[in-house]
Design an enzyme around this catalytic site. Sequence first.
Site, PDB file in Angstrom:
ATOM      1  N   ARG A 115     -18.722  10.979 -45.062  1.00  0.00           N
ATOM      2  CA  ARG A 115     -17.965   9.736 -44.465  1.00  0.00           C
ATOM      3  C   ARG A 115     -16.951   9.129 -45.300  1.00  0.00           C
ATOM      4  O   ARG A 115     -16.073   8.953 -44.422  1.00  0.00           O
ATOM      5  CB  ARG A 115     -19.208   8.643 -44.138  1.00  0.00           C
ATOM      6  CG  ARG A 115     -20.314   8.793 -43.107  1.00  0.00           C
ATOM      7  CD  ARG A 115     -21.333   7.966 -43.064  1.00  0.00           C
ATOM      8  NE  ARG A 115     -21.863   7.943 -44.138  1.00  0.00           N
ATOM      9  CZ  ARG A 115     -23.182   7.097 -44.449  1.00  0.00           C
ATOM     10  NH1 ARG A 115     -23.482   6.105 -43.508  1.00  0.00           N
ATOM     11  NH2 ARG A 115     -23.529   7.287 -45.734  1.00  0.00           N
TER      12      ARG A 115
ATOM     13  N   LYS B  54     -39.129   5.506 -51.521  1.00  0.00           N
ATOM     14  CA  LYS B  54     -38.281   4.939 -50.169  1.00  0.00           C
ATOM     15  C   LYS B  54     -39.065   4.686 -49.264  1.00  0.00           C
ATOM     16  O   LYS B  54     -39.970   5.244 -48.519  1.00  0.00           O
ATOM     17  CB  LYS B  54     -37.199   6.229 -49.859  1.00  0.00           C
ATOM     18  CG  LYS B  54     -35.920   5.805 -49.844  1.00  0.00           C
ATOM     19  CD  LYS B  54     -34.954   7.005 -49.429  1.00  0.00           C
ATOM     20  CE  LYS B  54     -33.434   6.566 -49.336  1.00  0.00           C
ATOM     21  NZ  LYS B  54     -32.544   7.704 -49.020  1.00  0.00           N
TER      22      LYS B  54
HETATM   23  N1  COA Z   1     -23.141  10.317 -39.864  1.00  0.00           N
HETATM   24  C1  COA Z   1     -23.533   8.996 -40.073  1.00  0.00           C
HETATM   25  N2  COA Z   1     -24.294   8.703 -40.974  1.00  0.00           N
HETATM   26  C2  COA Z   1     -24.698   9.440 -41.927  1.00  0.00           C
HETATM   27  C3  COA Z   1     -24.723  10.755 -41.524  1.00  0.00           C
HETATM   28  C4  COA Z   1     -23.612  11.311 -40.533  1.00  0.00           C
HETATM   29  N3  COA Z   1     -23.453  12.509 -40.199  1.00  0.00           N
HETATM   30  N4  COA Z   1     -25.298  11.513 -42.601  1.00  0.00           N
HETATM   31  C5  COA Z   1     -25.704  10.664 -43.331  1.00  0.00           C
HETATM   32  N5  COA Z   1     -25.554   9.558 -42.950  1.00  0.00           N
HETATM   33  C6  COA Z   1     -26.261   8.287 -43.609  1.00  0.00           C
HETATM   34  C7  COA Z   1     -27.787   8.017 -43.267  1.00  0.00           C
HETATM   35  O1  COA Z   1     -27.853   7.489 -42.149  1.00  0.00           O
HETATM   36  C8  COA Z   1     -28.181   7.311 -44.382  1.00  0.00           C
HETATM   37  O2  COA Z   1     -27.745   5.882 -44.406  1.00  0.00           O
HETATM   38  P1  COA Z   1     -28.697   4.749 -45.074  1.00  0.00           P
HETATM   39  O3  COA Z   1     -28.298   5.028 -46.360  1.00  0.00           O
HETATM   40  O4  COA Z   1     -28.044   3.608 -44.512  1.00  0.00           O
HETATM   41  O5  COA Z   1     -30.070   5.101 -44.752  1.00  0.00           O
HETATM   42  C9  COA Z   1     -27.138   7.919 -45.516  1.00  0.00           C
HETATM   43  O6  COA Z   1     -26.097   8.253 -45.041  1.00  0.00           O
HETATM   44  C10 COA Z   1     -27.777   8.734 -46.518  1.00  0.00           C
HETATM   45  O7  COA Z   1     -28.648   9.280 -46.144  1.00  0.00           O
HETATM   46  P2  COA Z   1     -29.186  10.927 -45.970  1.00  0.00           P
HETATM   47  O8  COA Z   1     -28.247  11.699 -45.629  1.00  0.00           O
HETATM   48  O9  COA Z   1     -30.321  11.001 -45.387  1.00  0.00           O
HETATM   49  O10 COA Z   1     -29.207  11.187 -47.557  1.00  0.00           O
HETATM   50  P3  COA Z   1     -30.160  10.264 -48.690  1.00  0.00           P
HETATM   51  O11 COA Z   1     -29.122   9.833 -49.588  1.00  0.00           O
HETATM   52  O12 COA Z   1     -31.182   9.623 -48.058  1.00  0.00           O
HETATM   53  O13 COA Z   1     -30.895  11.740 -49.387  1.00  0.00           O
HETATM   54  C11 COA Z   1     -32.137  13.749 -49.766  1.00  0.00           C
HETATM   55  C12 COA Z   1     -31.792  12.455 -48.815  1.00  0.00           C
HETATM   56  C13 COA Z   1     -33.500  14.222 -49.090  1.00  0.00           C
HETATM   57  C14 COA Z   1     -31.153  14.937 -49.430  1.00  0.00           C
HETATM   58  C15 COA Z   1     -32.134  13.568 -51.102  1.00  0.00           C
HETATM   59  O14 COA Z   1     -32.882  12.417 -51.213  1.00  0.00           O
HETATM   60  C16 COA Z   1     -32.959  14.702 -51.959  1.00  0.00           C
HETATM   61  O15 COA Z   1     -32.257  15.715 -52.104  1.00  0.00           O
HETATM   62  N6  COA Z   1     -34.218  14.436 -52.097  1.00  0.00           N
HETATM   63  C17 COA Z   1     -35.154  15.195 -53.002  1.00  0.00           C
HETATM   64  C18 COA Z   1     -35.091  15.006 -54.429  1.00  0.00           C
HETATM   65  C19 COA Z   1     -34.115  15.778 -55.265  1.00  0.00           C
HETATM   66  O16 COA Z   1     -33.925  16.880 -55.154  1.00  0.00           O
HETATM   67  N7  COA Z   1     -33.638  15.005 -56.118  1.00  0.00           N
HETATM   68  C20 COA Z   1     -32.657  15.584 -56.931  1.00  0.00           C
HETATM   69  C21 COA Z   1     -31.088  15.648 -56.245  1.00  0.00           C
HETATM   70  S1  COA Z   1     -30.025  16.006 -57.254  1.00  0.00           S
END
Ligand code: COA
Length: 160
Positions: free
Chosen positions: A90, A41
């Site tokens: 969301r 990423k």
């Molecule tokens: N309000 C508004 N927006 C929100 C929010 C909230 N409360 N919570 C999340 N979002 C948005 C974020 O801004 C993000 O937006 P973007 O995609 O435009 O950048 C989106 O929702 C998702 O982001 P995030 O919550 O950071 O999750 P992610 O999909 O990037 O996942 C991890 C991050 C770290 C949880 C995930 O990649 C992970 O678990 N990684 C480790 C590897 C692993 O174990 N993989 C196997 C998983 S089964």
Amino acid sequence: MKKAIYPGTFDPPTLGHLNIIQRAAAKFDTLVVAIGENPLKKTKFSIEERRELLKTITADLSNVEVLAFGGLLVDFAKEQKIDIIVRAIRTIFDFESETLQAEMNRHLGGVETLYFAVDEKYRLISSTLIREIASHGKRLDRFIPKEIEEVVYRRLFKQL
Ligand code: COA
């Protein structure tokens, strides 16, 4: 003592993230906010920057710890002796993808995922949209905690 982990990319952290952190911190003795380090990423903010931003906006929450992790979330949760993951929903689209991840995490490590419904005020916010809005010169007051708005805006303006 009940601990939970709130993982995310936080690139950058938003008012939506902060709202979930505040609500989850009120329900657990300790909340670990865990920044995922995923080399695939391409993030705008480095791990150190995201850690600083999150520390700044959670400074008044004494039971919140900000950490970073690489590798699988379940392994990090186990290392931290945590068996509850907090995630935010969301829309129905979030629900679909979150459910798949939640199931996988439960199968991989016996870790349960608890969903918080995102407050409607923050439903439109995503880190991607924020990066785009700022790159075109719009201020981020409505989307980003005020303590970090200036630094995030300066970093993103004309940077996309
Ligand atoms: N309000 C508004 N927006 C929100 C929010 C909230 N409360 N919570 C999340 N979002 C948005 C974020 O801004 C993000 O937006 P973007 O995609 O435009 O950048 C989106 O929702 C998702 O982001 P995030 O919550 O950071 O999750 P992610 O999909 O990037 O996942 C991890 C991050 C770290 C949880 C995930 O990649 C992970 O678990 N990684 C480790 C590897 C692993 O174990 N993989 C196997 C998983 S089964």
